[in-house]
Structure formats: C-alpha cells, structure tokens
Write an enzyme that holds these catalytic residues in place. Structure first.
Site, PDB file in Angstrom:
ATOM      1  N   CYS A 106      47.063  38.811  38.341  1.00 60.99           N
ATOM      2  CA  CYS A 106      46.669  39.277  39.664  1.00 60.99           C
ATOM      3  C   CYS A 106      47.274  38.438  40.797  1.00 60.99           C
ATOM      4  CB  CYS A 106      45.143  39.322  39.770  1.00 60.99           C
ATOM      5  SG  CYS A 106      44.526  40.397  41.082  1.00 60.99           S
ATOM      6  N   ARG A 140      41.116  49.648  47.049  1.00 59.47           N
ATOM      7  CA  ARG A 140      41.140  48.857  45.824  1.00 59.47           C
ATOM      8  C   ARG A 140      41.364  49.774  44.626  1.00 59.47           C
ATOM      9  NH1 ARG A 140      40.468  43.740  46.547  1.00 59.47           N
ATOM     10  NH2 ARG A 140      40.580  43.365  44.304  1.00 59.47           N
ATOM     11  N   HIS A 204      42.587  42.295  34.083  1.00 60.51           N
ATOM     12  CA  HIS A 204      41.526  41.308  33.876  1.00 60.51           C
ATOM     13  C   HIS A 204      40.766  41.694  32.621  1.00 60.51           C
ATOM     14  CE1 HIS A 204      42.218  39.683  37.887  1.00 60.51           C
ATOM     15  NE2 HIS A 204      42.184  40.910  38.374  1.00 60.51           N
TER      16      HIS A 204
END
Length: 252
Positions: A106, A140, A204
C-alpha cells in the site's frame, strides 16, 4: 530492535536470514506486521534461523539484509518518512538490483514508485525503485480481491486504498484481477507491481497468512541472497487453505 527466531526442525539450522521491517512505527496500520511474522515463523518451520530487524527514520540502516518487508500508512505517515526514505533510496535501489527480495504494501508500494500526488495536490516523492506513479482518487477502493499471478498461482487478499497507481514499462504487474476488484486503478485490470525480486501490492489481510506460496517464494529468494541453498520442508498449510477458501467466498 532485534529479535531472534530459531529454527524448529531437528538438527542444526540450515542457515540464518536477516529480515528487515521497514518503518514499522509509521507504516504498519493495516495489520501488515502479520506478513513479517509469517515470514519469520515459516522460516523457522523450514529450518532456518531468522534475525528480525526494524528500521525507523533516523536510525542506522543495517549493512546486510536478506529480505525486506514494509507496510501501509496514512498520508501523514508517508509525509513523516519521505525525507528519510529519499535519503535511503540509493541503498534500497542497490539492494533490489542485487537481488534482495522485498514485499511492500500500500503506502510503501506507492512510495517505492516515482511519486504520490495527494488529494490536496501536494507531491510526496518516491524513490523510483518501481516504475509506477500514484494519484489520489475520489473514492476508496475496498473489498476482497483475487489475482491470477504468472508464477505464484491464485493470490487472495483485501484491498483498502484510494490511490490510483499506473505502471510504466519498467515494471510488470503482480497479478491480474479476477472477477470483482479494483487493483491498481480500477480500470486496467492490473494489481501491484514487480521488478527484480520486489513485489509491491495493495493487498492487505494480511497478505501472507492466506498465501503461503508467496511467503515461501520470498523466503527462497532470501535464502539464495544469503548464499545458502533453499531446502523447504513439507509444511501443513491446512489453515491457510481454509482461509483462502473462506476469503474466496466472501462478498466484495
């Protein structure tokens, strides 16, 4: 900080690895520490000792590292490390060119590229290790995601980012998005970036507990970087397979 993880197999250790967690104080907000823990534990189970090191801004960078891991962070975290990262850029690029395997997630994936343009219009420069650049998006991109990778099979994870990353010709994707999922930018079907033995990704979850093949690929490259021979054990990955199965059935 230095922590030792000693091998758990019978007999003498097959060798010792030095694993560096990069910027754990500022770039570790999505459970990315789990990637480091998986690498240390699996190295133990495969019969190797691991010296776990960490590096934060202003500290001394170790002289020799066989494997590097870095996590995600908010824009504020990226701003706090940018000066130090720029100073360390030549060393990190030299390590990568020399074959040191790296996994960056990220925020550090973004800063291993050329630049990150924030939503406020400011630029956080990267180190150009990966031929990629990122701009802040308006929404997002969140949810479970699966990838098809050319040499590591199907990879599952969870993305949570607003950055839109575009790869240049000097980097290849980590994988291609399968089904739903945004990946690098929500438009070209790619996710992550690779160069040398470096993997950058938005996944993630943490990534490695559900993807032992990726963990063992990184460990094998680290063993080679240490001048040793990779001799992996036949590990029981039942829990990882179950986690992958469940993750693959979860809604986006």
């Amino acid at each position: 900080m230095t922590t030792m993880y000693t091998h758990t197999t019978q007999g003498a250790a097959k060798g010792s690895l030095r694993l560096l967690q990069l910027y754990p104080r500022d770039m570790n907000i999505y459970g990315d520490w789990g990637n480091t823990l998986v690498l240390a534990r699996r190295a133990q189970w495969h019969g190797y000792d691991v010296e776990l090191l960490s590096y934060d801004p202003g500290e001394d960078l170790p002289d020799e590292v066989h494997l590097l891991v870095g996590g995600g962070g908010q824009d504020s975290g990226q701003e706090r490390i940018q000066t130090d990262l720029a100073a360390r850029g030549p060393e990190l690029r030299a390590w990568a060119a020399d074959g040191v395997p790296m996994l960056v997630i990220c925020g550090l994936y973004q800063l291993f590229g050329h630049r990150f343009l924030t939503a406020e219009g400011s630029e956080i420069p990267g180190i150009g290790l990966l031929d990629a650049q990122t701009v802040a998006g308006r929404e997002r991109l969140i949810g479970n995601i699966s990838l098809d990778t050319p040499d590591l099979g199907r990879v599952v994870g969870y993305e949570n980012h607003s950055g839109l990353t575009t790869l240049g010709p000097g980097a290849r994707p980590f994988g291609t998005v399968l089904g739903e999922g945004a990946g690098n930018n929500g438009s070209d079907g790619t996710e992550g970036g690779r160069v040398h033995h470096v993997i950058g990704t938005y996944l993630h979850g943490s990534l490695l507990p559900k993807n032992p093949a990726v963990a063992d690929w990184l460990l094998a490259r680290a063993v080679e970087q240490a001048g040793l021979t990779w001799e992996g054990e036949d590990l029981d990955d039942t829990w990882a397979r179950n986690a992958r199965r469940v993750a693959g059935t979860r809604p986006r």
